[in-house]
Design a protein around this motif. Structure first.
Motif, short mmCIF file in Angstrom:
data_model
loop_
_atom_site.label_atom_id
_atom_site.label_comp_id
_atom_site.label_asym_id
_atom_site.label_seq_id
_atom_site.Cartn_x
_atom_site.Cartn_y
_atom_site.Cartn_z
N VAL A 1 -1.88 7.75 -0.58
CA VAL A 1 -2.51 8.00 0.72
C VAL A 1 -3.79 7.17 0.89
O VAL A 1 -3.97 6.47 1.88
CB VAL A 1 -2.83 9.50 0.91
CG1 VAL A 1 -3.66 9.72 2.15
CG2 VAL A 1 -1.54 10.30 0.97
N THR A 2 -4.67 7.23 -0.11
CA THR A 2 -5.96 6.54 0.06
C THR A 2 -5.81 5.02 -0.06
O THR A 2 -6.51 4.28 0.61
CB THR A 2 -6.99 7.00 -0.99
OG1 THR A 2 -6.49 6.68 -2.30
CG2 THR A 2 -7.27 8.47 -0.91
N GLY A 3 -4.87 4.58 -0.89
CA GLY A 3 -4.83 3.14 -1.18
C GLY A 3 -3.71 2.35 -0.56
O GLY A 3 -3.80 1.13 -0.46
N HIS A 4 -2.63 3.03 -0.12
CA HIS A 4 -1.46 2.23 0.23
C HIS A 4 -0.83 2.48 1.59
O HIS A 4 -0.20 1.57 2.14
CB HIS A 4 -0.40 2.40 -0.86
CG HIS A 4 -0.85 1.88 -2.19
ND1 HIS A 4 -0.68 0.57 -2.56
CD2 HIS A 4 -1.51 2.46 -3.21
CE1 HIS A 4 -1.21 0.37 -3.75
NE2 HIS A 4 -1.72 1.52 -4.17
N LEU A 5 -0.95 3.69 2.13
CA LEU A 5 -0.33 3.94 3.42
C LEU A 5 -0.95 3.02 4.48
O LEU A 5 -2.17 2.84 4.51
CB LEU A 5 -0.48 5.40 3.83
CG LEU A 5 0.40 6.40 3.10
CD1 LEU A 5 0.29 7.79 3.73
CD2 LEU A 5 1.86 5.96 3.10
N PRO B 1 -11.25 -10.26 2.22
CA PRO B 1 -10.67 -10.23 3.56
C PRO B 1 -10.38 -11.65 4.07
O PRO B 1 -11.17 -12.56 3.83
CB PRO B 1 -11.77 -9.58 4.41
CG PRO B 1 -12.52 -8.74 3.45
CD PRO B 1 -12.50 -9.48 2.15
N GLY B 2 -9.23 -11.81 4.72
CA GLY B 2 -8.91 -13.10 5.31
C GLY B 2 -8.00 -13.97 4.49
O GLY B 2 -7.55 -15.02 4.96
N VAL B 3 -7.70 -13.58 3.24
CA VAL B 3 -6.84 -14.44 2.43
C VAL B 3 -5.41 -14.42 2.95
O VAL B 3 -4.98 -13.45 3.59
CB VAL B 3 -6.79 -14.03 0.94
CG1 VAL B 3 -8.13 -14.19 0.29
CG2 VAL B 3 -6.25 -12.63 0.79
N ALA B 4 -4.68 -15.50 2.68
CA ALA B 4 -3.26 -15.52 2.99
C ALA B 4 -2.55 -14.71 1.92
O ALA B 4 -2.89 -14.79 0.75
CB ALA B 4 -2.75 -16.95 2.98
N ALA B 5 -1.60 -13.88 2.32
CA ALA B 5 -0.88 -13.07 1.33
C ALA B 5 0.53 -12.78 1.84
O ALA B 5 0.80 -12.88 3.04
CB ALA B 5 -1.61 -11.76 1.08
N ALA B 6 1.41 -12.45 0.90
CA ALA B 6 2.80 -12.13 1.26
C ALA B 6 2.82 -10.76 1.95
O ALA B 6 1.80 -10.08 2.06
CB ALA B 6 3.65 -12.12 0.00
N ASP B 7 4.00 -10.36 2.37
CA ASP B 7 4.21 -9.07 3.03
C ASP B 7 3.59 -7.93 2.21
O ASP B 7 3.78 -7.84 1.00
CB ASP B 7 5.71 -8.84 3.21
CG ASP B 7 5.99 -7.44 3.73
OD1 ASP B 7 5.48 -7.12 4.80
OD2 ASP B 7 6.70 -6.68 3.04
N VAL B 8 2.85 -7.05 2.90
CA VAL B 8 2.11 -6.02 2.17
C VAL B 8 3.04 -5.04 1.44
O VAL B 8 2.75 -4.60 0.33
CB VAL B 8 1.12 -5.28 3.11
CG1 VAL B 8 1.84 -4.48 4.16
CG2 VAL B 8 0.18 -4.38 2.32
N GLY B 9 4.19 -4.73 2.04
CA GLY B 9 5.13 -3.81 1.39
C GLY B 9 5.64 -4.35 0.07
O GLY B 9 5.69 -3.64 -0.93
N ALA B 10 5.97 -5.64 0.07
CA ALA B 10 6.47 -6.27 -1.16
C ALA B 10 5.39 -6.29 -2.23
O ALA B 10 5.65 -6.03 -3.41
CB ALA B 10 6.93 -7.70 -0.87
N ARG B 11 4.15 -6.57 -1.80
CA ARG B 11 3.06 -6.59 -2.78
C ARG B 11 2.80 -5.20 -3.33
O ARG B 11 2.47 -5.03 -4.52
CB ARG B 11 1.78 -7.14 -2.13
CG ARG B 11 1.79 -8.66 -2.03
CD ARG B 11 0.50 -9.17 -1.41
NE ARG B 11 0.38 -8.76 -0.03
CZ ARG B 11 -0.75 -8.36 0.55
NH1 ARG B 11 -1.85 -8.32 -0.17
NH2 ARG B 11 -0.77 -8.02 1.81
#
Lengths: 56, 227
Positions: free
Chosen positions: A31-35, B126-136
């Protein structure tokens, strides 16, 4: 009459509470880190970056 | 037993989380705010003209910083639930867990939850290029679990077989690799990004050592209180 007293193995007394605590911990961190809900994300933004969670 | 675990974890998490939050405000936040000037376009580098490395930064923002501290405390409570549970399991296997041992537990927790994922998925400014957040996030969770299991095996496993498995678990996520962006678009100078990653690791390690110490202390205190 003979009453048999069985000692409960110590591992049983801790395994379940420990498992519960681990699940609770993972839930809190999720909850705090990922949602990615917007309000949550904005409020936790700086902490997420500083703690090395994948943000954005 | 459960209430002892939860109580000691809440105390340890709140104290170490508060200290972590304050350390982040002092050491990490200025770097983050500096990076946001580039993320938002107020400052631009890569041009012919050099940019001052010492711009005026926005100062203390009560609401924003208070939220950061509250969320840091909650996150460290989350860590503490897991740490205290593992400590009690180790105690049952005969391991002694004093606040002094807690320092080593804290370092191990830092390595598993912060350093291991950060080794390939570096703390992002903040501002870096990164892959899809779910995959990471999937990679992050897999790496943390695998590093945690590996450290447990190194500490409590007996024999080369288990230690070998631990080494494989430690290395595998990084050999496989984390999700990477297709192209680099980050506007933040590398000097700031490097400082940010270093500060994030440093503050994380300090906070985790404090967490380990307090987790062992409060767990011991709770166990004595009722027993």
């Amino acid at each position: 009459m003979k009453t048999e007293v069985k000692a409960i193995p110590a591992s049983r007394t801790t395994a379940l509470p420990a498992l519960f605590a681990v699940v609770l911990g993972v839930a809190v961190i999720t909850v705090t880190g990922h949602l990615q809900a917007e309000t949550l994300h904005d409020a936790a933004h700086d902490m997420r970056h500083a703690t090395g969670f994948p943000c954005h | 037993m459960l209430s002892k675990l939860l109580t000691s974890a809440l105390f340890a998490g709140a104290v170490s989380g508060l200290i972590a939050g304050l350390l982040q405000i002092i050491f990490v936040q200025p770097v983050l705010l500096h990076a946001e000037l580039y993320e938002g376009g107020q400052l631009v580098h890569f041009g012919a003209q050099a940019v001052s490395a010492h711009p005026d930064l926005p100062g203390f923002d009560p609401m924003r910083d208070l939220l950061s501290i509250v969320f840091t405390m909650m996150t460290y409570c989350g860590y503490a639930f897991i740490l205290v549970a593992l400590m009690s399991l180790a105690q049952e296997r005969g391991a002694e867990v004093t606040p002094r041992h807690g320092i080593v537990w804290g370092i191990a927790g830092f390595v598993a939850a912060h350093f291991a994922p950060g080794l390939t998925l570096a703390p992002e400014v903040p501002g870096v290029a990164a892959a899809d957040v779910g995959a990471r996030q999937i990679w992050w969770f897999a790496t943390v679990i695998s590093a945690g299991v590996a450290l447990w095996l190194l500490a409590f496993g007996r024999g080369w077989m288990l230690w070998g498995v631990a080494v494989i678990l430690l290395a595998a996520p990084h050999l496989i690799g984390a999700p990477e962006p297709d192209s680099f678009t980050g506007p933040v100078p590398p000097e700031i990004a490097a400082l940010f990653a270093a500060r994030a690791f440093g503050v994380g390690m300090a906070a985790w050592v404090i967490l380990g110490c307090f987790a062992a202390y409060f767990l011991d205190k709770e166990q004595r209180r009722v027993a």
